[in-house]
Design an enzyme around this catalytic site. Structure first.
Site, PDB file in Angstrom:
ATOM      1  N   GLU A  27      23.213  35.662  83.067  1.00 57.44           N
ATOM      2  CA  GLU A  27      23.974  35.557  81.821  1.00 57.44           C
ATOM      3  C   GLU A  27      23.508  36.659  80.874  1.00 57.44           C
ATOM      4  O   GLU A  27      22.336  37.061  80.915  1.00 57.44           O
ATOM      5  CB  GLU A  27      23.708  34.165  81.204  1.00 57.44           C
ATOM      6  N   ASN A  72      26.755  29.909  78.073  1.00 59.57           N
ATOM      7  CA  ASN A  72      27.258  29.750  76.713  1.00 59.57           C
ATOM      8  C   ASN A  72      27.779  31.073  76.149  1.00 59.57           C
ATOM      9  O   ASN A  72      28.702  31.096  75.330  1.00 59.57           O
ATOM     10  CB  ASN A  72      26.159  29.195  75.792  1.00 59.57           C
ATOM     11  N   ASN A 172      32.938  27.503  80.579  1.00 57.91           N
ATOM     12  CA  ASN A 172      31.572  27.019  80.773  1.00 57.91           C
ATOM     13  C   ASN A 172      31.301  25.834  79.861  1.00 57.91           C
ATOM     14  O   ASN A 172      31.532  25.924  78.639  1.00 57.91           O
ATOM     15  CB  ASN A 172      30.568  28.135  80.440  1.00 57.91           C
ATOM     16  N   GLU A 173      30.815  24.747  80.435  1.00 61.53           N
ATOM     17  CA  GLU A 173      30.339  23.582  79.666  1.00 61.53           C
ATOM     18  C   GLU A 173      31.235  23.273  78.467  1.00 61.53           C
ATOM     19  O   GLU A 173      30.749  23.123  77.339  1.00 61.53           O
ATOM     20  CB  GLU A 173      28.893  23.788  79.212  1.00 61.53           C
ATOM     21  N   TYR A 244      19.438  20.243  84.261  1.00 62.98           N
ATOM     22  CA  TYR A 244      18.099  20.809  84.172  1.00 62.98           C
ATOM     23  C   TYR A 244      17.119  19.648  83.998  1.00 62.98           C
ATOM     24  O   TYR A 244      17.449  18.643  83.374  1.00 62.98           O
ATOM     25  CB  TYR A 244      17.978  21.745  82.966  1.00 62.98           C
ATOM     26  N   GLU A 291      24.700  25.227  87.786  1.00 64.97           N
ATOM     27  CA  GLU A 291      23.468  25.458  87.015  1.00 64.97           C
ATOM     28  C   GLU A 291      22.493  24.346  87.383  1.00 64.97           C
ATOM     29  O   GLU A 291      22.793  23.168  87.158  1.00 64.97           O
ATOM     30  CB  GLU A 291      23.725  25.451  85.500  1.00 64.97           C
ATOM     31  N   GLN A 345      18.233  30.475  85.965  1.00 60.69           N
ATOM     32  CA  GLN A 345      18.995  31.671  86.241  1.00 60.69           C
ATOM     33  C   GLN A 345      18.184  32.562  87.184  1.00 60.69           C
ATOM     34  O   GLN A 345      17.248  32.048  87.802  1.00 60.69           O
ATOM     35  CB  GLN A 345      19.330  32.370  84.928  1.00 60.69           C
TER      36      GLN A 345
HETATM   37  O1  AHR Z   1      21.320  28.542  81.543  1.00 60.31           O
HETATM   38  C1  AHR Z   1      21.135  28.427  80.162  1.00 60.31           C
HETATM   39  C2  AHR Z   1      22.300  27.722  79.478  1.00 60.31           C
HETATM   40  O2  AHR Z   1      22.322  26.386  79.906  1.00 60.31           O
HETATM   41  C3  AHR Z   1      23.673  28.217  79.815  1.00 60.31           C
HETATM   42  O3  AHR Z   1      24.067  29.269  79.002  1.00 60.31           O
HETATM   43  C4  AHR Z   1      24.532  27.025  79.559  1.00 60.31           C
HETATM   44  O4  AHR Z   1      25.670  26.991  80.359  1.00 60.31           O
HETATM   45  C5  AHR Z   1      23.610  25.846  79.797  1.00 60.31           C
HETATM   46  O5  AHR Z   1      23.645  24.942  78.776  1.00 60.31           O
END
Ligand code: AHR
Length: 494
Positions: A27, A72, A172-173, A244, A291, A345
């Site tokens: 990103e 994001n 995205n999200e 995450y 992710e 990432q």
């Molecule tokens: O990977 C970091 C961020 O985590 C990304 O930009 C977003 O998609 C997620 O919230």
């Protein structure tokens, strides 16, 4: 002594792994791009400014696809800013990460970098501030040969050949209220559907990923996923999942994160099946876990407007690597549903690879489980019969030994991945009855006396896998001792 028995039946197959399970993500965030993969002044940069030391590690990881350009960042990004002559590209405020975006690196550079890295592109279109038509223009720019406006512009920018980007994320999200241009589920579904219609007209060969829930912690989970699918079912191929994990103080709970990831996949799989049934459809929508990682989100701090600030540069411990291994194994175990998964990432930002501007490159602890899963986790996933004690965790019951089994294409080499979350040794007995007698040809182990150990530029090899000596015997049954909290890759061959 604790015991685990793992019996393998050749016929108990889950699915073939898709190579895209071993994908990652870059990103425009922090130093992922600038001084991460791209640093023209670096002594080992190639003539395009790509760091060769980083390229080498990305190739070593066997990364399939790299998702780009966000995240994001995507939801406020105008892709047109990042193409064409560099001296005419604007510097913009990146509102997602409170950073300055110089646009010295954009789609053209990323296409070149992907080729150099041996990876394929998983593109993403902005459905925050971007429109469905702009998504179509980007696709025309990347995939059409020539003779139409946007394709001709790519050619004029020095890229005569199209890049044939086959896989695209529709935003995205978009369920996150933090997302620029955040939408309610129905509104996003309608917008994604219109973008998909336009994009498929431009290039019918593409595959599309709709935004699913950003995490199971979202208040709209899992209704969001149902509503989005109701609107997009016929136009998309995959639904995304993001998740995450971080250590909130209890190592066992943290180690059991794979249980939660498995539940997430089950829930979203059920949601897909529900919508499929309501629609009386035979179409299968697969999952794109685009992710996943360990991420200490609490560490984020306010910062001034800067180019390439040091953001999200988490340092990973041995414990983080073990948790990471468990998550990667769960993705492999769900190869029937999950066709794409992106380690989020790749460089500097919550990443297996760390760089210093003008300096060296470092393999973080999580580098190794990704490398091992990517190298040996491809093939036919089997469902083993496992007998092992269960333990109560914040995610419910977790097996003390988490198991994944993958047979190679010829069925000759069987790889057994084992993660022990027990705080004492476990004797694991692997019963190869469905395969017949084999020898343990290699045993790679990631463990150590200090779960908090990290790799640093000063001590880069504090946490590395070690090869364990294998006995010469050929047999059906093999016993292996698993040290407390350890990850193992056992390869049985003829
Ligand atoms: O990977 C970091 C961020 O985590 C990304 O930009 C977003 O998609 C997620 O919230």
């Amino acid at each position: 002594m604790l015991r685990a028995t793992i019996a393998l039946d050749r016929g108990a197959t889950v699915a073939q792994t898709d190579d895209r399970l071993f994908s990652s993500f870059l990103e425009h965030l922090g130093r992922a791009i600038y001084t991460g993969i791209f640093e023209p002044d670096h002594p080992v940069a190639d003539k395009r400014g790509f760091r060769r030391d980083v390229l080498e590690l990305v190739r070593d990881l066997g990364v399939s696809h790299v998702r780009y350009p966000g995240g994001n960042f995507l939801s406020g990004y105008d892709w047109w800013d990042g193409v064409g002559p560099r001296d005419q590209r604007p510097t913009r405020l990146d509102l997602a990460w409170h950073s300055l975006e110089p646009n010295l690196f954009g789609w053209g550079e990323f296409a070149d970098w992907s080729k150099a890295a041996g990876t394929q592109i998983m593109g993403a279109v902005n459905l925050g501030t971007g429109t469905p038509m702009e998504a179509g223009h980007l696709l025309e720019y990347t995939n059409r040969p020539a003779d139409t406006l946007w394709a001709d512009r790519r050619v004029a920018h020095g890229h005569p050949e199209p890049w044939d980007v086959r896989l695209w994320c529709l935003g995205n999200e978009m369920d996150g209220e933090w997302q620029i241009g955040h939408l309610e589920a129905r509104a996003y579904g309608l917008k994604a559907r219109e973008a998909a219609k336009i994009m498929r007209q431009v290039d019918p060969s593409i595959e599309l990923v709709a935004c699913g829930s950003a995490t199971v912690l979202q208040p709209t989970f899992p209704a969001w996923d149902r509503v989005v699918l109701e609107e997009t079912f016929d136009q998309v191929d995959y639904l995304s999942l993001h998740r995450y994990y971080e250590n909130e103080g209890n190592d066992l709970d943290f180690l059991a994160s794979f249980v939660d990831m498995g539940d997430f996949i089950h829930t979203i799989g059920g949601t897909v099946d529900h919508v499929r049934a309501v629609k009386r459809s035979r179409k299968q929508i697969y999952l794109s876990f685009d992710e996943w990682n360990v991420w200490y989100q609490a560490h984020q701090e306010p910062h001034p407007w800067e180019q390439a600030p040091r953001l999200l540069e988490d340092r990973y411990s041995l414990l983080d690597a073990l948790v990471f291994a468990g998550l990667g194994m769960t993705l492999v175990n769900h190869a029937d549903r999950v066709k794409i998964a992106c380690l989020a990432q790749l460089v500097n930002v919550i990443a297996p690879i760390l760089t210093e501007p003008g300096g060296g490159v470092l393999k973080q602890t999580i580098y190794y489980p990704f490398q091992l899963l990517s190298r040996y986790g491809r093939g036919t996933v089997l469902r083993p019969s496992v007998q092992v004690e269960q333990v109560e965790t914040r995610y419910g019951e977790a097996p003390l030994v988490h198991t994944s089994v993958v047979a190679d294409a010829a069925g000759e080499v069987v790889t057994v991945f084992l993660l022990s979350i027990a705080d004492q040794p476990v004797v694991a007995e692997v019963d190869l009855r469905g395969f017949g007698a084999r020898r343990l040809v290699s045993h790679t182990c990631l463990e150590g006396p200090d779960l908090g150990a990290v790799n640093t530029f000063a001590v880069p090899d504090a946490v590395v896998p070690r090869e364990v000596a294998c006995p010469p015997e050929v047999g059906v049954s093999h016993q292996v001792e698993l040290g407390p909290r350890s990850f193992h890759v056992l390869r049985f061959g003829l």
